[in-house]
Enzyme design. Sequence first.
Site, PDB file in Angstrom:
ATOM      1  N   GLU A  46       9.354  -0.473 -28.743  1.00 46.52           N
ATOM      2  CA  GLU A  46       8.930  -1.814 -28.323  1.00 46.52           C
ATOM      3  C   GLU A  46       9.928  -2.825 -28.854  1.00 46.52           C
ATOM      4  O   GLU A  46      10.064  -2.998 -30.059  1.00 46.52           O
ATOM      5  CB  GLU A  46       7.532  -2.111 -28.867  1.00 46.52           C
ATOM      6  CG  GLU A  46       7.040  -3.524 -28.592  1.00 46.52           C
ATOM      7  CD  GLU A  46       5.767  -3.842 -29.357  1.00 46.52           C
ATOM      8  OE1 GLU A  46       5.543  -5.031 -29.669  1.00 46.52           O
ATOM      9  OE2 GLU A  46       5.000  -2.898 -29.661  1.00 46.52           O
ATOM     10  N   LYS A 135      -4.636  -2.859 -28.460  1.00 39.10           N
ATOM     11  CA  LYS A 135      -3.925  -2.789 -29.729  1.00 39.10           C
ATOM     12  C   LYS A 135      -4.768  -3.459 -30.813  1.00 39.10           C
ATOM     13  O   LYS A 135      -5.028  -4.657 -30.744  1.00 39.10           O
ATOM     14  CB  LYS A 135      -2.569  -3.486 -29.606  1.00 39.10           C
ATOM     15  CG  LYS A 135      -1.720  -3.408 -30.859  1.00 39.10           C
ATOM     16  CD  LYS A 135      -0.406  -4.148 -30.691  1.00 39.10           C
ATOM     17  CE  LYS A 135      -0.576  -5.651 -30.840  1.00 39.10           C
ATOM     18  NZ  LYS A 135       0.720  -6.364 -30.924  1.00 39.10           N
TER      19      LYS A 135
END
Length: 228
Positions: A46, A135
């Site tokens: 990421e 998340k």
Amino acid sequence: MTERRRTPVPADLRANPVIAVLRAASAAAYAPVIDALLRGGVRFVEVTLSTPGTISELPLLVRRFGDDARIGVGTVTQVEQAREAIAGGAGYIVTPTTDARVIDVAVSAGVSVYPGGFTPTELHAGWQHGATAVKVFPASRLGPSYLSDLRGPFPDIEIVPSGGVDAESALTWLRAGACAVSAGGPLLRDAVSGGDLGALTRRAHELQQSIVDAGLAETRSSSTGRTS
């Protein structure tokens, strides 16, 4: 609220359930770090919008690493950022908040999306709106038992813990049922600022191998991070 369609958790994320989160002074630092992670067996990376130059660097990274790395864009807080990231080749979108508009952009494009949340209300809202997984941030403040608590009222919810996840807690979260873990500082340490990339490769390998040895990595046929 009616649950939206969603892009499911990719099979290769379940087989390689670590997302390395890169924050750097400049996007120019990304490539050697990604290479070191790949050598250690961590494939999901990421890159974050808090790093200057991420959007312009993204297509270059996607072309350079091809299918070896699954490169997503994190710290996405605005609709236009999500659109630019997807146009640049982002395999998935990660947000620090639960913003239905950002989720919609990813869902409409068929791109995996992982919105952030802390409370059951925030996490459930992201899931209901079509998140691939939600998340949990900051995970270190809650602990893996939180996942079991959430699964009571929300039995199908997919969870990716983020924030303070180290090698030990990664295994505990995965044993508790997380589909993957998001690892930043404890894994990267000083690698993005000129630190020892060989040491990063060793940490990545040890983490990935510990997951395999614990039987927590699913063996599935390969798929891309962009589609299910």
